[in-house]
Design a protein around this motif. Structure first.
Motif, PDB file in Angstrom:
ATOM      1  N   ARG A  80      31.122  24.276  69.743  1.00 39.51           N
ATOM      2  CA  ARG A  80      31.324  25.786  69.709  1.00 39.51           C
ATOM      3  C   ARG A  80      30.280  26.721  70.421  1.00 39.51           C
ATOM      4  O   ARG A  80      29.083  26.441  70.104  1.00 39.51           O
TER       5      ARG A  80
ATOM      6  N   TYR B 119      25.419  31.799  64.928  1.00 34.98           N
ATOM      7  CA  TYR B 119      25.036  30.394  64.677  1.00 34.98           C
ATOM      8  C   TYR B 119      24.502  30.327  63.377  1.00 34.98           C
ATOM      9  O   TYR B 119      24.782  28.946  62.734  1.00 34.98           O
TER      10      TYR B 119
ATOM     11  N   ALA C 191      26.814  29.865  60.574  1.00 35.05           N
ATOM     12  CA  ALA C 191      27.512  28.897  60.838  1.00 35.05           C
ATOM     13  C   ALA C 191      26.796  27.501  60.335  1.00 35.05           C
ATOM     14  O   ALA C 191      27.316  26.858  59.648  1.00 35.05           O
ATOM     15  N   TYR C 192      25.593  27.776  60.393  1.00 32.30           N
ATOM     16  CA  TYR C 192      24.564  26.693  60.294  1.00 32.30           C
ATOM     17  C   TYR C 192      24.421  26.697  58.629  1.00 32.30           C
ATOM     18  O   TYR C 192      24.492  25.648  57.792  1.00 32.30           O
TER      19      TYR C 192
ATOM     20  N   TYR D  56      27.920  25.853  56.946  1.00 32.47           N
ATOM     21  CA  TYR D  56      28.559  24.475  56.756  1.00 32.47           C
ATOM     22  C   TYR D  56      27.431  23.310  57.303  1.00 32.47           C
ATOM     23  O   TYR D  56      27.359  22.314  56.428  1.00 32.47           O
TER      24      TYR D  56
ATOM     25  N   THR E  32      31.871  22.376  65.439  1.00 27.54           N
ATOM     26  CA  THR E  32      30.904  23.099  65.328  1.00 27.54           C
ATOM     27  C   THR E  32      29.739  23.091  66.229  1.00 27.54           C
ATOM     28  O   THR E  32      29.239  24.130  66.794  1.00 27.54           O
TER      29      THR E  32
END
Length: 579
Positions: free
Chosen positions: A87, A95, A98-99, A102, A84
């Motif tokens: 990426r 982002y 994703a933050y 995860y 991650t």
């Protein structure tokens, strides 16, 4: 010599010295030894306790650092986390999703008591700086901890100290990051470390030293002598210090780090030092108090002994005054009673017997002197000297030198016997007279007679009654050697034996039977007129008159083997030595 020195001391001093040697010194030595042993035991115990405290601190510090190591390994080994971070996100919203989905969950709940904060640094431009993630920009790369990290290219975490802060740095390169640099920096809780150092139980200064020998943390940072980054090896400590060294080994992220402990020995033994003055005061009390008691008790002994001594000195001057009686039952009181009894007895004896005894002794002395002069007169024929001198001169005129020599020796003997107006002569003079006599005998016997005279040089200066050796030599030559068929030997030895003058005379003449020897000894011991062997009887009688029972005389003889005479005369100092 030591015996006399002890006897020169007063009784009071002896008692005090006996106390000092037998009681005081052993007590002081025992206290000093006990103090030294106690000091050594306390020092060893303090050292053991300090070593255990330093070991406990070492373990606690490792537990704290292991908390950060555990966090670094958990993130380092997480492939999703590393993927991650590396990426490339198309947009900020991607982002953020994703933050939130995860990364936020990964970061939450990772802080522990030993970790103050941790931060992930990455140079991925598509990631936003927020929360636990920061951009790895030039400002970060110019920091001290980043520069130190570049010197340690290792796959495991690196412990780095900067500005009173300990941090654990881990490169997040477990997977291919596509050239993106990712770091995990974990900052430890320095307040917790300070508390651990402060509560370690180590009674001294503790320093956390890195592999390069620089101090990175200490409980002594409040002083001006210690600063972060200072070389530990260049620090100056007091001379009497106890040092401890605990090195981390076998742990890759702590390899070369160490805990250095320094204790001041004076502080360690501070409580023991306080007892030193107590030992000194105790020794003073042990000396002064018994000394006063001994002085008081010895006074009753010393004063009364001095009084007895004064009265004894009065007795020496014939003042027979008794000591006033006292009510005392100890040994000195008994000694006083017996002294008074003895004094009264002596006074009575002197009053009754003194005058009569003095008269009797004076008469005996005059009789002995008269007998001594009578004995001397038998050996001093004055008229023969002139006759012998005439014969010697006549022999020289007629050319008979050997005869003249022998007559000269005879004249020499008679001249000395006439010129000796004292009762005693030196050993040297006596031996010269004997040598002259034996020269005459050698003229008579020829080669049949051999004689030897040996004397200690120190013995020659002592004085003996005149002509007390010659009669025995004369008896050995005439009665012993004359009837011997072979060569006759006479040996005379004079030597010092302690406080005695030893005279030994031996010959290898015909000797005597046991019966004849017993008869001769009995004849010498009898107090009767002279008979046979007048010379030996004369000499033996004069020895008895001069020395009484203080000399020894022995004679041993065997038929056909010879005779041996041993005489020992006492040396009475000035009376025996030539002045």
């Amino acid at each position: 010599m030591i015996k006399w020195k002890w006897n020169y001391m007063k009784l009071r001093d002896k008692l005090l010295l006996m106390y000092v040697l037998s009681v005081f010194i052993p007590i002081v030595v025992t206290n000093v030894v006990f103090y030294q042993v106690t000091t050594a035991n306390i020092r060893n115990q303090k050292s053991r306790d300090a070593g255990m405290a330093l070991n406990n601190l070492k373990n606690e510090l490792r537990v704290t650092i292991d908390q950060g190591v555990g966090l670094s390994y958990s993130l380092y080994a997480d492939p999703v986390f590393n993927d991650t971070l590396s990426r490339s996100f198309e947009s900020n919203s991607e982002y953020i999703r994703a933050y939130n989905s995860y990364l936020k969950g990964e970061f939450s709940g990772q802080l522990s008591q030993g970790i103050r904060w941790y931060q992930v640094y990455t140079d991925n431009p598509t990631i936003l700086s927020s929360g636990y993630i920061e951009h790895l920009n030039e400002a970060v790369r110019s920091t001290s901890w980043y520069k130190q990290l570049q010197n340690n290219v290792v796959p495991y975490p690196t412990l780095i100290a900067t500005d009173q802060m300990l941090s654990l740095i881990q490169r997040l390169n477990n997977q291919d990051t596509g050239g993106i640099e990712q770091l995990l920096k974990i900052d430890f809780n320095m307040d917790l470390l300070q508390e651990q150092f402060r509560n370690s139980g180590f009674d001294g200064k503790v320093y956390l030293v890195d592999p390069g020998g620089h101090i990175r943390f200490s409980n002594d940072l409040s002083t001006e002598n210690v600063s972060i980054g200072q070389l530990y090896g260049k620090m100056e400590f007091p001379n009497k210090t106890i040092r401890f060294d605990r090195v981390y080994s076998g742990i890759n992220y702590l390899e070369g780090w160490s805990l250095q402990g320094v204790m001041d020995e004076e502080i360690v033994l501070q409580e023991v030092r306080k007892s030193r003055s107590f030992v000194v005061w105790l020794a003073c009390i042990n000396f002064v108090l018994p000394s006063i008691i001994i002085a008081a008790m010895s006074r009753s002994i010393h004063v009364r002994l001095v009084r007895i001594l004064k009265h004894m000195k009065k007795v020496k001057t014939q003042n027979f005054q008794t000591i006033p009686p006292e009510d005392a039952r100890d040994e000195i009181g008994q000694l006083t009673t017996e002294f008074n009894r003895m004094t009264e007895t002596i006074r009575n004896l002197i009053d009754e017997v003194y005058l009569a005894d003095i008269q009797k002794k004076d008469l005996e002395l005059k009789q002995q002197q008269a007998q001594l002069h009578a004995l001397h007169s038998q050996i001093n024929p004055h008229f023969l000297f002139n006759t012998l001198e005439s014969v010697r001169m006549r022999s020289l005129i007629k050319g008979e030198k050997e005869t003249a020599k022998i007559v000269h020796h005879m004249a020499k003997m008679f001249r000395k016997s006439i010129s000796w107006n004292q009762h005693d002569v030196t050993v040297k003079e006596e031996l010269e007279l004997i040598d002259s006599f034996l020269q005459i005998q050698k003229y008579r016997f020829g080669e049949k007679l051999q004689y030897y005279i040996e004397a200690d040089p120190e013995a020659l200066k002592y004085r003996i009654p005149k002509m007390v050796i010659l009669p025995f030599v004369e008896n050995a030559s005439i009665h012993g050697i004359e009837s011997t068929p072979g060569e006759g030997i006479i040996r005379l030895v004079v030597q010092l034996e302690g406080q005695n003058l030893h005279i030994g005379l031996e010959d290898n003449g015909i000797g005597m039977s046991a019966a004849r020897l017993k008869e001769l000894v009995g004849y010498l011991e009898q107090n009767m007129d002279m008979g046979e062997h007048v010379g030996m009887k004369n000499a033996y009688s004069r020895l008895k008159l001069c020395y009484r029972d203080r000399f020894s005389f022995s004679i041993h003889s065997e038929e056909s083997k010879g005779t041996c005479i041993q005489i020992r005369l006492p040396l009475d100092g000035d009376e025996s030595e030539v002045k």
